[in-house]
Scaffold this motif. Structure first.
Motif, PDB file in Angstrom:
ATOM      1  N   ASP A   1       0.827  -1.207   0.000  1.00  0.00           N
ATOM      2  CA  ASP A   1       0.000   0.000   0.000  1.00  0.00           C
ATOM      3  C   ASP A   1       0.865   1.264   0.000  1.00  0.00           C
ATOM      4  N   LEU A   2       1.931   1.275   0.790  1.00  0.00           N
ATOM      5  CA  LEU A   2       2.812   2.446   0.867  1.00  0.00           C
ATOM      6  C   LEU A   2       3.478   2.741  -0.473  1.00  0.00           C
ATOM      7  N   ASN A   3       3.647   1.705  -1.296  1.00  0.00           N
ATOM      8  CA  ASN A   3       4.271   1.876  -2.611  1.00  0.00           C
ATOM      9  C   ASN A   3       3.251   2.007  -3.744  1.00  0.00           C
ATOM     10  N   TYR A   4       1.959   2.070  -3.401  1.00  0.00           N
ATOM     11  CA  TYR A   4       0.901   2.240  -4.408  1.00  0.00           C
ATOM     12  C   TYR A   4       1.073   3.580  -5.126  1.00  0.00           C
ATOM     13  N   LYS A   5       0.967   3.535  -6.469  1.00  0.00           N
ATOM     14  CA  LYS A   5       1.063   4.739  -7.291  1.00  0.00           C
ATOM     15  C   LYS A   5      -0.228   4.880  -8.095  1.00  0.00           C
ATOM     16  N   PRO A   6      -0.906   6.024  -7.979  1.00  0.00           N
ATOM     17  CA  PRO A   6      -2.132   6.234  -8.746  1.00  0.00           C
ATOM     18  C   PRO A   6      -1.897   6.215 -10.260  1.00  0.00           C
ATOM     19  N   ALA A   7      -0.690   6.593 -10.675  1.00  0.00           N
ATOM     20  CA  ALA A   7      -0.312   6.599 -12.093  1.00  0.00           C
ATOM     21  C   ALA A   7       1.191   6.348 -12.162  1.00  0.00           C
TER      22      ALA A   7
ATOM     23  N   VAL B   1      -2.651  10.429  -1.977  1.00  0.00           N
ATOM     24  CA  VAL B   1      -2.394   9.103  -2.561  1.00  0.00           C
ATOM     25  C   VAL B   1      -3.085   8.042  -1.701  1.00  0.00           C
ATOM     26  N   LYS B   2      -2.982   8.181  -0.384  1.00  0.00           N
ATOM     27  CA  LYS B   2      -3.647   7.233   0.523  1.00  0.00           C
ATOM     28  C   LYS B   2      -5.157   7.262   0.283  1.00  0.00           C
ATOM     29  N   GLN B   3      -5.715   8.456   0.117  1.00  0.00           N
ATOM     30  CA  GLN B   3      -7.150   8.594  -0.129  1.00  0.00           C
ATOM     31  C   GLN B   3      -7.540   7.913  -1.448  1.00  0.00           C
ATOM     32  N   GLN B   4      -6.703   8.072  -2.475  1.00  0.00           N
ATOM     33  CA  GLN B   4      -6.979   7.416  -3.764  1.00  0.00           C
ATOM     34  C   GLN B   4      -6.945   5.898  -3.612  1.00  0.00           C
ATOM     35  N   LEU B   5      -5.992   5.407  -2.840  1.00  0.00           N
ATOM     36  CA  LEU B   5      -5.891   3.966  -2.591  1.00  0.00           C
ATOM     37  C   LEU B   5      -7.145   3.478  -1.863  1.00  0.00           C
ATOM     38  N   THR B   6      -7.564   4.214  -0.855  1.00  0.00           N
ATOM     39  CA  THR B   6      -8.752   3.851  -0.081  1.00  0.00           C
ATOM     40  C   THR B   6      -9.993   3.866  -0.963  1.00  0.00           C
ATOM     41  N   SER B   7     -10.120   4.878  -1.806  1.00  0.00           N
ATOM     42  CA  SER B   7     -11.268   4.989  -2.725  1.00  0.00           C
ATOM     43  C   SER B   7     -11.288   3.836  -3.713  1.00  0.00           C
ATOM     44  N   GLN B   8     -10.104   3.488  -4.218  1.00  0.00           N
ATOM     45  CA  GLN B   8      -9.985   2.397  -5.191  1.00  0.00           C
ATOM     46  C   GLN B   8     -10.362   1.053  -4.529  1.00  0.00           C
ATOM     47  N   ALA B   9      -9.923   0.871  -3.300  1.00  0.00           N
ATOM     48  CA  ALA B   9     -10.213  -0.382  -2.583  1.00  0.00           C
ATOM     49  C   ALA B   9     -11.710  -0.509  -2.282  1.00  0.00           C
ATOM     50  N   ALA B  10     -12.354   0.640  -2.048  1.00  0.00           N
ATOM     51  CA  ALA B  10     -13.792   0.630  -1.721  1.00  0.00           C
ATOM     52  C   ALA B  10     -14.664   0.437  -2.962  1.00  0.00           C
TER      53      ALA B  10
END
Length: 187
Positions: free
Chosen positions: A32-38, A177-186
């Motif tokens: 998750d810490l290395n997640y990149k939106p793009a 970025v964390k918010q984008q990850l959370t949104s994507q997971a939801a």
């Protein structure tokens, strides 16, 4: 009510950034810490690594400037040079305009671990000490060479403000970025 000095404000913001990073990112997985939106955007760890790279330069430069200025007279208020105003304007979190990062400060596609968070938190502790120590010096003395062009110098106070504003900007970026990850997971 007594108004907070600039140094007190910088100290409060720095403590807040420390707390935010410790609470928001410490419990996340390395994936998750290395997640990149793009592909061309930064992960949470890359945002923090970018700040670590700046701190590796500016913390020692500020320590040196403060140590060399400790015999001088204390000047509490900060006045700004043209370069200081321009630098602050660029990095303020409210300025959403993207800026190209100098190559050696760009962590894109770095292999990063939790050590990045640990280093960030350590750098924040050092910065808090520097802000405290700056309470005894002339904040308007030009003493800190600019990282990418060392012939130019910033005043001690404006450098402290630049460093803290720059950190605010990129911690907010990491939170997005964390918010984008959370949104994507939801989704």
């Amino acid at each position: 009510m007594i108004a907070m000095t600039t140094l007190e404000q910088l100290s409060q913001i720095t403590r807040g950034l420390y707390k935010t990073v410790a609470e928001e990112f410490a419990s996340l997985s390395l994936v998750d810490l290395n997640y990149k939106p793009a592909p061309d955007s930064w992960s949470m760890l890359e945002c923090l690594e970018h700040l670590n790279r700046y701190s590796r330069y500016y913390n020692p430069a500020l320590a040196k400037a403060i140590a060399q200025n400790s015999a001088g007279s204390y000047v509490q208020s900060i006045t700004y040079s043209w370069l200081g105003k321009k630098s602050l304007e660029m990095v303020r979190p409210q300025n959403m305009k993207k800026h190209k990062t100098v190559k050696h400060m760009n962590p894109n596609n770095s292999q990063l671990t939790r050590a990045t968070i640990e280093e960030f938190l350590q750098q924040q502790q050092e910065l808090l000490q520097l802000i405290h120590d700056a309470g005894k010096v002339n904040l308007n003395r030009k003493a800190v060479p600019v990282e990418f062009f060392k012939l130019l110098k910033l005043r001690t106070g404006e450098t402290l403000e630049f460093v803290v504003a720059h950190q605010e900007r990129h911690v907010q970026q990491a939170l997005r970025v964390k918010q984008q990850l959370t949104s994507q997971a939801a989704a």
